[in-house]
Write a protein that holds these residues in place. Structure first.
Motif, PDB file in Angstrom:
ATOM      1  N   SER A  51       0.994  -1.278   0.070  1.00 60.16           N
ATOM      2  CA  SER A  51       0.187  -0.101   0.152  1.00 60.16           C
ATOM      3  C   SER A  51       0.796   1.312   0.046  1.00 60.16           C
ATOM      4  O   SER A  51       0.287   2.347   0.037  1.00 60.16           O
ATOM      5  CB  SER A  51      -0.882   0.029   1.247  1.00 60.16           C
ATOM      6  N   ASN A  52       2.082   1.131  -0.170  1.00 61.84           N
ATOM      7  CA  ASN A  52       2.814   2.260  -0.107  1.00 61.84           C
ATOM      8  C   ASN A  52       4.159   2.230  -1.302  1.00 61.84           C
ATOM      9  O   ASN A  52       5.168   2.521  -1.242  1.00 61.84           O
ATOM     10  CB  ASN A  52       3.550   2.661   1.131  1.00 61.84           C
ATOM     11  N   ILE A  53       3.561   1.486  -2.495  1.00 56.78           N
ATOM     12  CA  ILE A  53       4.481   1.093  -3.473  1.00 56.78           C
ATOM     13  C   ILE A  53       3.960   1.460  -4.834  1.00 56.78           C
ATOM     14  O   ILE A  53       2.642   1.512  -5.003  1.00 56.78           O
ATOM     15  CB  ILE A  53       4.809  -0.473  -3.759  1.00 56.78           C
ATOM     16  N   LEU A  54       4.728   2.007  -5.773  1.00 56.91           N
ATOM     17  CA  LEU A  54       4.107   2.023  -7.119  1.00 56.91           C
ATOM     18  C   LEU A  54       5.086   1.343  -8.025  1.00 56.91           C
ATOM     19  O   LEU A  54       6.318   1.705  -8.171  1.00 56.91           O
ATOM     20  CB  LEU A  54       4.154   3.604  -7.531  1.00 56.91           C
ATOM     21  N   PHE A  55       4.724   0.168  -8.706  1.00 52.59           N
ATOM     22  CA  PHE A  55       5.535  -0.473  -9.641  1.00 52.59           C
ATOM     23  C   PHE A  55       5.695   0.286 -10.816  1.00 52.59           C
ATOM     24  O   PHE A  55       4.636   0.364 -11.315  1.00 52.59           O
ATOM     25  CB  PHE A  55       5.087  -1.954  -9.847  1.00 52.59           C
ATOM     26  N   THR A  56       6.744   0.632 -11.553  1.00 54.20           N
ATOM     27  CA  THR A  56       6.703   1.040 -12.681  1.00 54.20           C
ATOM     28  C   THR A  56       7.342  -0.020 -13.689  1.00 54.20           C
ATOM     29  O   THR A  56       7.436   0.432 -15.151  1.00 54.20           O
ATOM     30  CB  THR A  56       7.687   2.275 -12.825  1.00 54.20           C
ATOM     31  N   LYS A  57       7.678  -1.004 -13.446  1.00 53.16           N
ATOM     32  CA  LYS A  57       8.051  -2.060 -14.337  1.00 53.16           C
ATOM     33  C   LYS A  57       8.031  -3.487 -13.697  1.00 53.16           C
ATOM     34  O   LYS A  57       7.678  -3.626 -12.297  1.00 53.16           O
ATOM     35  CB  LYS A  57       9.307  -1.802 -14.940  1.00 53.16           C
ATOM     36  N   ASP A  58       7.991  -4.489 -14.392  1.00 52.91           N
ATOM     37  CA  ASP A  58       8.158  -5.837 -13.997  1.00 52.91           C
ATOM     38  C   ASP A  58       9.287  -5.996 -13.127  1.00 52.91           C
ATOM     39  O   ASP A  58      10.346  -5.261 -13.100  1.00 52.91           O
ATOM     40  CB  ASP A  58       8.195  -6.974 -15.121  1.00 52.91           C
ATOM     41  N   PHE A  59       9.194  -6.893 -12.275  1.00 52.68           N
ATOM     42  CA  PHE A  59      10.306  -6.966 -10.996  1.00 52.68           C
ATOM     43  C   PHE A  59      11.119  -8.234 -11.431  1.00 52.68           C
ATOM     44  O   PHE A  59      10.557  -9.262 -11.182  1.00 52.68           O
ATOM     45  CB  PHE A  59       9.648  -7.114  -9.604  1.00 52.68           C
ATOM     46  N   ASN A  60      12.118  -7.722 -12.002  1.00 55.84           N
ATOM     47  CA  ASN A  60      13.206  -9.096 -12.334  1.00 55.84           C
ATOM     48  C   ASN A  60      13.821  -9.711 -11.257  1.00 55.84           C
ATOM     49  O   ASN A  60      15.214  -9.485 -11.452  1.00 55.84           O
ATOM     50  CB  ASN A  60      13.846  -8.713 -13.337  1.00 55.84           C
ATOM     51  N   GLY A  61      12.961 -10.153 -10.165  1.00 56.45           N
ATOM     52  CA  GLY A  61      14.002 -10.715  -9.099  1.00 56.45           C
ATOM     53  C   GLY A  61      13.020 -11.557  -8.277  1.00 56.45           C
ATOM     54  O   GLY A  61      11.926 -11.994  -8.690  1.00 56.45           O
ATOM     55  N   LEU A  62      13.281 -11.762  -7.015  1.00 56.14           N
ATOM     56  CA  LEU A  62      12.444 -12.266  -6.189  1.00 56.14           C
ATOM     57  C   LEU A  62      11.588 -11.540  -5.185  1.00 56.14           C
ATOM     58  O   LEU A  62      12.341 -10.525  -4.772  1.00 56.14           O
ATOM     59  CB  LEU A  62      13.271 -13.161  -5.294  1.00 56.14           C
TER      60      LEU A  62
END
Ligand code: FAD
Ligand code: EPU
Length: 335
Positions: A51-62
């Motif tokens: 609830s305090n995150i904006l994803f701007t791209k796919d997350f290439n990790g874990l």
């Protein structure tokens, strides 16, 4: 168990569709340890309620999602009770449980989305209370050594929407539990104007912690968008803390505007007011925009991309800077 290519839409309140290359949940320190042994060279993201995150791209990790539960009384005196809470508990469920048990201290922080474990990350605050006011200590897992370290209130270096975990110790720890000091004899904090008004409206003169919680829930519901209906992450920017001379400058053009005393003789301005004055309140750009009731909240009406919202935030920063000479700082974590 680690899953591959998981859609994170359900795991962030902005409702942004991005994929995590690898994703897993953990509900104990042992599970966390075992997951991290499989991290290899992957970058890591610890997720609570998103609830305090904006994803701007796919997350290439874990991505690892904290689901460590628990609610344990670890100390009790005549006036106080110390409660140790699992970092994966839902914050508002914890608040409601405290109200039910008549434990005070968290009622002003009702209805804040997210997990208990994230509450110290940015020293969550609302309606005159911050987590630092009731925080005793937390346990955190050091990612590179696997040791459990204890941080007391001072160690956390709490500030306005700040802690050591966002600064010098960024990305080094997973918080696994937090211990709070709650009251049995309550100190009612109804100083925040909106709470006073709500209590008056309800005809309440001697408020209980439940009255405060109910009032805060009503106030929040009246102006903040419900993430289940409209994607958002609460305030997108911090309220700027400025020198008094800036306040004097603004006062030349505006008779009245919200500002509050801050530590060290500084003044806190309302970013929502600045953004509204710059003409952004309620502006919609296709499927995203600035909320119509709270200009500090950027919203995803449906299927917008994180980088579109990020670009909007940049345009807002530029325009507030041009109009007031103040640089707004993002509060939301950008990934
Ligand atoms: P996430 O978004 O999952 O994570 C936030 C950050 O903390 C990320 O960097 C993540 O990696 C890290 N993190 C999460 N858990 C852990 C952990 N266990 N160990 C280490 N790192 C971790 N905030 C306020 O302060 N006051 C408000 O009044 C408020 N109102 C809001 C209203 C709405 C409608 C929304 C959507 C948000 C609001 N917020 C508010 C912001 C948000 O609720 C808080 O920041 C909350 O604490 C985030 O919790 P989370 O579990 O969702 O964190
Ligand atoms: N205002 C405007 N226009 C707007 C929004 C606000 O003029 O569009 C004015 C209001 O009229 C008021 C002042 O700004 O005079 C403050 O508004 P409000 O009480 O709504 O609080 P805020 O400063 O906008 C902060 C927190 C919130 C928290 C509330 C209540 C930050 C960045 N935000 O908002 O936290 O819930 O106070 O304490 O400090 C969050 O962090 O995500 C969050 C929602």
């Amino acid at each position: 168990m680690i899953q591959e290519n998981i859609n994170l839409k359900q795991h962030n309140t902005f409702g942004i569709e991005v994929n995590a290359r690898r994703f897993a949940t953990f509900s104990s320190i042992e599970e966390l340890r075992s997951l991290l042994s499989e991290k290899n060279d992957d970058s890591l993201l610890i997720l609570g309620g998103g609830s305090n995150i904006l994803f701007t791209k796919d997350f290439n990790g874990l991505v690892i999602k904290n689901e460590i539960k628990g609610f344990e009384i670890v100390d009790e005196t005549e006036k106080f009770v110390h409660v140790k809470v699992g970092a994966g508990e839902v914050w508002h469920e914890f608040v409601l449980k405290c109200i039910e048990l008549d434990y005070g201290g968290v009622e002003n922080l009702s209805l804040i989305p997210g997990s208990v474990g994230a509450s110290p990350m940015q020293n969550i605050g609302a309606y005159g209370t911050e987590i630092k006011d009731i925080f005793i200590q937390l346990e955190a897992y050091k990612i590179d050594t696997g040791e459990i370290h204890i941080f007391n209130n001072e160690d956390c270096e709490f500030g306005y929407r700040e802690s050591v975990f966002k600064k010098s110790l960024k990305d080094q720890y997973v918080i696994v539990s937090v211990t709070y000091r709650l009251t049995k004899e309550h100190l009612i904090n109804s100083n925040y104007g909106a709470i006073e008004n709500e209590l008056t409206k309800r005809g309440i003169t001697h408020a209980t912690i439940r009255d405060i919680s109910d009032s805060v829930i009503a106030i929040r519901s009246s102006k903040l968008p419900d993430p289940k209906k409209i994607g958002n992450a609460g305030s997108f920017f911090k309220n700027p803390i400025v020198d008094h001379k800036i306040v004097k400058e603004i006062a030349k053009n505006y008779h009245q505007f919200p500002h509050y005393p801050a530590p060290n003789g500084k003044v806190k301005l309302a970013a929502g007011w600045l953004i509204e004055q710059a003409g952004w309140k309620g502006k919609t750009f296709g499927n995203f925009g600035v909320h119509k009731l709270q200009a500090l909240v950027l919203v995803n009406y449906s299927e917008s991309k994180g980088d579109e919202i990020y670009d909007l935030s940049t345009r807002i920063i530029t325009s507030v800077k041009e109009q007031f000479g103040i640089t707004l700082e993002r509060e939301v974590n950008i990934i």
